[in-house]
Design a protein around this motif. Structure first.
Motif, PDB file in Angstrom:
ATOM      1  N   ILE A 224       0.857  -1.184   0.000  1.00 32.45           N
ATOM      2  CA  ILE A 224       0.000   0.000   0.000  1.00 32.45           C
ATOM      3  C   ILE A 224       0.892   1.232   0.000  1.00 32.45           C
ATOM      4  CG2 ILE A 224      -1.831   1.260   1.168  1.00 32.45           C
ATOM      5  CD1 ILE A 224      -2.628  -1.293   2.585  1.00 32.45           C
ATOM      6  N   ALA A 225       0.591   2.164  -0.904  1.00 33.54           N
ATOM      7  CA  ALA A 225       1.313   3.438  -0.974  1.00 33.54           C
ATOM      8  C   ALA A 225       0.305   4.556  -1.197  1.00 33.54           C
ATOM      9  CB  ALA A 225       2.338   3.411  -2.109  1.00 33.54           C
ATOM     10  N   HIS A 226       0.743   5.780  -0.958  1.00 37.19           N
ATOM     11  CA  HIS A 226      -0.115   6.897  -1.357  1.00 37.19           C
ATOM     12  C   HIS A 226      -0.082   7.052  -2.873  1.00 37.19           C
ATOM     13  CE1 HIS A 226      -2.126  10.699  -1.650  1.00 37.19           C
ATOM     14  NE2 HIS A 226      -1.074  11.241  -2.213  1.00 37.19           N
ATOM     15  N   GLY A 227       1.129   6.982  -3.451  1.00 34.48           N
ATOM     16  CA  GLY A 227       1.259   7.047  -4.899  1.00 34.48           C
ATOM     17  C   GLY A 227       2.325   8.009  -5.379  1.00 34.48           C
ATOM     18  N   HIS A 228       2.890   8.811  -4.463  1.00 34.62           N
ATOM     19  CA  HIS A 228       3.923   9.767  -4.849  1.00 34.62           C
ATOM     20  C   HIS A 228       5.326   9.264  -4.520  1.00 34.62           C
ATOM     21  CE1 HIS A 228       3.826  10.280  -0.551  1.00 34.62           C
ATOM     22  NE2 HIS A 228       4.903  11.042  -0.614  1.00 34.62           N
ATOM     23  N   GLU A 229       5.428   8.113  -3.844  1.00 32.82           N
ATOM     24  CA  GLU A 229       6.692   7.698  -3.242  1.00 32.82           C
ATOM     25  C   GLU A 229       7.770   7.345  -4.267  1.00 32.82           C
ATOM     26  OE1 GLU A 229       3.366   6.608  -0.390  1.00 32.82           O
ATOM     27  OE2 GLU A 229       3.724   6.554  -2.541  1.00 32.82           O
ATOM     28  N   ILE A 253      -1.819  -1.314  -3.915  1.00 37.80           N
ATOM     29  CA  ILE A 253      -2.968  -0.415  -3.725  1.00 37.80           C
ATOM     30  C   ILE A 253      -2.408   0.989  -3.528  1.00 37.80           C
ATOM     31  CG2 ILE A 253      -4.926   0.175  -2.236  1.00 37.80           C
ATOM     32  CD1 ILE A 253      -4.839  -2.817  -1.300  1.00 37.80           C
ATOM     33  N   TYR A 254      -2.893   1.937  -4.306  1.00 40.64           N
ATOM     34  CA  TYR A 254      -2.506   3.321  -4.058  1.00 40.64           C
ATOM     35  C   TYR A 254      -3.595   4.259  -4.555  1.00 40.64           C
ATOM     36  CZ  TYR A 254      -0.720   3.892  -8.959  1.00 40.64           C
ATOM     37  OH  TYR A 254      -0.568   3.970 -10.331  1.00 40.64           O
ATOM     38  N   GLN A 255      -3.451   5.557  -4.262  1.00 36.18           N
ATOM     39  CA  GLN A 255      -4.438   6.552  -4.659  1.00 36.18           C
ATOM     40  C   GLN A 255      -3.721   7.692  -5.383  1.00 36.18           C
ATOM     41  OE1 GLN A 255      -5.089   4.842  -1.533  1.00 36.18           O
ATOM     42  NE2 GLN A 255      -7.262   4.968  -1.130  1.00 36.18           N
ATOM     43  N   HIS A 256      -3.720   8.886  -4.884  1.00 33.41           N
ATOM     44  CA  HIS A 256      -2.901   9.987  -5.386  1.00 33.41           C
ATOM     45  C   HIS A 256      -3.383  10.589  -6.707  1.00 33.41           C
ATOM     46  CE1 HIS A 256       0.574  12.498  -6.057  1.00 33.41           C
ATOM     47  NE2 HIS A 256       1.030  11.782  -7.058  1.00 33.41           N
ATOM     48  N   LEU A 257      -3.862   9.763  -7.627  1.00 34.07           N
ATOM     49  CA  LEU A 257      -4.234  10.257  -8.952  1.00 34.07           C
ATOM     50  C   LEU A 257      -5.651  10.803  -9.007  1.00 34.07           C
ATOM     51  CD1 LEU A 257      -2.677   7.465 -11.207  1.00 34.07           C
ATOM     52  CD2 LEU A 257      -1.653   9.626 -10.479  1.00 34.07           C
ATOM     53  N   GLU A 273      -1.915  -7.711  -9.504  1.00 36.54           N
ATOM     54  CA  GLU A 273      -3.130  -6.892  -9.480  1.00 36.54           C
ATOM     55  C   GLU A 273      -2.813  -5.538  -8.856  1.00 36.54           C
ATOM     56  OE1 GLU A 273      -7.795  -7.537  -8.413  1.00 36.54           O
ATOM     57  OE2 GLU A 273      -6.366  -8.100  -6.853  1.00 36.54           O
ATOM     58  N   VAL A 274      -3.323  -4.476  -9.466  1.00 31.71           N
ATOM     59  CA  VAL A 274      -3.150  -3.118  -8.948  1.00 31.71           C
ATOM     60  C   VAL A 274      -4.506  -2.439  -8.857  1.00 31.71           C
ATOM     61  CG1 VAL A 274      -2.234  -0.810  -9.441  1.00 31.71           C
ATOM     62  CG2 VAL A 274      -0.777  -2.810  -9.741  1.00 31.71           C
ATOM     63  N   HIS A 275      -4.772  -1.844  -7.695  1.00 28.08           N
ATOM     64  CA  HIS A 275      -5.969  -1.025  -7.486  1.00 28.08           C
ATOM     65  C   HIS A 275      -5.536   0.414  -7.243  1.00 28.08           C
ATOM     66  CE1 HIS A 275      -9.300  -3.939  -7.137  1.00 28.08           C
ATOM     67  NE2 HIS A 275      -8.376  -4.774  -6.671  1.00 28.08           N
ATOM     68  N   ILE A 276      -6.137   1.341  -7.962  1.00 24.43           N
ATOM     69  CA  ILE A 276      -5.977   2.758  -7.673  1.00 24.43           C
ATOM     70  C   ILE A 276      -7.326   3.267  -7.189  1.00 24.43           C
ATOM     71  CG2 ILE A 276      -5.341   5.024  -8.562  1.00 24.43           C
ATOM     72  CD1 ILE A 276      -3.776   3.649 -10.766  1.00 24.43           C
ATOM     73  N   GLY A 277      -7.342   3.841  -5.993  1.00 22.11           N
ATOM     74  CA  GLY A 277      -8.594   4.308  -5.408  1.00 22.11           C
ATOM     75  C   GLY A 277      -8.901   5.749  -5.775  1.00 22.11           C
ATOM     76  N   GLY A 278     -10.163   6.106  -5.672  1.00 22.27           N
ATOM     77  CA  GLY A 278     -10.599   7.465  -5.949  1.00 22.27           C
ATOM     78  C   GLY A 278     -10.293   8.408  -4.798  1.00 22.27           C
TER      79      GLY A 278
END
Length: 333
Positions: A224-229, A253-257, A273-278
């Motif tokens: 799990i990451a935020h997405g900027h790392e 799993i990450y978000q950020h976008l 598998e990759v999930h990007i959350g809203g």
């Protein structure tokens, strides 16, 4: 006797289990540190399986011996090791951007967390906007930083009241990092704990665990990451989830976008598998105009190290689009 010959003898003795540091010191009349270096070189020689051919490896041994007095590399500002999460039911809320949040979307996420009786709420980055600390051109009419802090603290108070037993984790994202960068550029307050964002937000008052902005987390078989790392494997673009899966090669799993995506990519020996959350902020800030953002959140349930991921998407009217159970429970449709 040459050092290379000594090391060859020690290598042979080590194979037979006959030599230790004290014996090397005594037999060859050397200091403790030299004995340790000889033993290290002998072990390397055994790994190379050429202890009986000293001449061929003198250049290799010379490198080891030449650097005997060379200092070890010092620790630099490196990313911490992955934080292992051991919870069973996690509500992952990200990109709220207080005070520019979307309250309707946020409440839907919290209601689902309550329905699922989560044992952890992960605030996965960009909880606070830190607008005034931005390096971009700023509008002086926007909310001051103190207002942002006040809204966050009020949120923590309500969150702890609603989930008194759940762990609450605040993982810093790139917007929290705005404050860290701002402090680092103002040496007058650098190193003063009272100015650290986790203290300004009063984490300790609400039992909130702080996770640094550059730390990756792991639960079960997912990271799990935020997405900027990392710009190396956490990607943007049109098909960000697929590109990230290809580059990272791990379940993620990450978000950020600020938009929901999902991708499954088969490799030769595994499937990733990759999930990007809203996001849970307003979808129409003045600086973006028309955009492709989506409101949403993620629910993670684990059993025996395996994760079940619900990447819940809300439409423009805040209706749940892709989860019949959540829609039935929360919206009665």
């Amino acid at each position: 006797m040459e050092n290379s010959q000594i090391i060859a003898i020690i290598a042979q003795k080590l194979k037979q289990g006959l030599f230790g540091r004290e014996k090397v010191m005594k037999e060859f009349n050397v200091s403790r540190s030299t004995a340790e270096s000889f033993i290290l070189a002998a072990k390397e020689l055994n790994v190379l399986k050429v202890a009986d051919v000293v001449v061929k490896n003198e250049s290799i041994l010379d490198i080891e011996l030449t650097f005997m007095d060379f200092p070890q590399g010092e620790a630099c500002d490196i990313a911490p090791k992955n934080l292992i999460l051991s919870y069973e039911r996690i509500l992952d809320l990200s990109d709220i951007h207080f005070p520019y949040h979307e309250l309707k979307a946020l409440l839907i996420g919290l209601k689902y967390g309550k329905y699922k009786n989560v044992d952890c709420i992960l605030l996965n980055g960009d909880l606070i906007d830190c607008y005034q600390q931005s390096s971009f051109q700023k509008n002086p009419d926007m909310r001051p930083f103190q207002d942002e802090l006040n809204v966050c603290i009020m949120f923590f108070k309500h969150l702890r009241q609603l989930f008194p037993k759940a762990a609450i984790i605040h993982k810093f994202g790139n917007h929290e990092y705005r404050h860290e960068r701002y402090i680092s550029q103002n040496t007058a307050v650098l190193g003063v704990e009272e100015f650290e964002l986790k203290n300004l937000l009063k984490h300790s008052n609400f039992g909130i665990e702080y996770v640094p902005s550059n730390q990756i987390m792991q639960i079960g078989n997912y990271y799990i990451a935020h997405g900027h790392e990392s710009k190396s494997f956490l990607r943007g673009g049109i098909n960000a989830a697929r590109q990230t899966a290809v580059n990272a090669g791990v379940n993620l799993i990450y978000q950020h976008l600020h938009r929901s995506q999902h991708a499954i990519v088969p490799f030769y020996d595994k499937i990733v598998e990759v999930h990007i959350g809203g996001c849970l902020c307003s979808l129409s800030p003045s600086y973006t105009g028309v955009n492709n953002w989506t409101n949403g959140f993620i629910y993670i349930e684990t059993y025996n190290g395996i994760c079940n991921i619900e990447n819940i998407i809300l439409d423009r009217n805040f209706n749940i689009m892709n989860n019949a159970t959540a829609k039935s429970v929360l919206q009665g449709k």
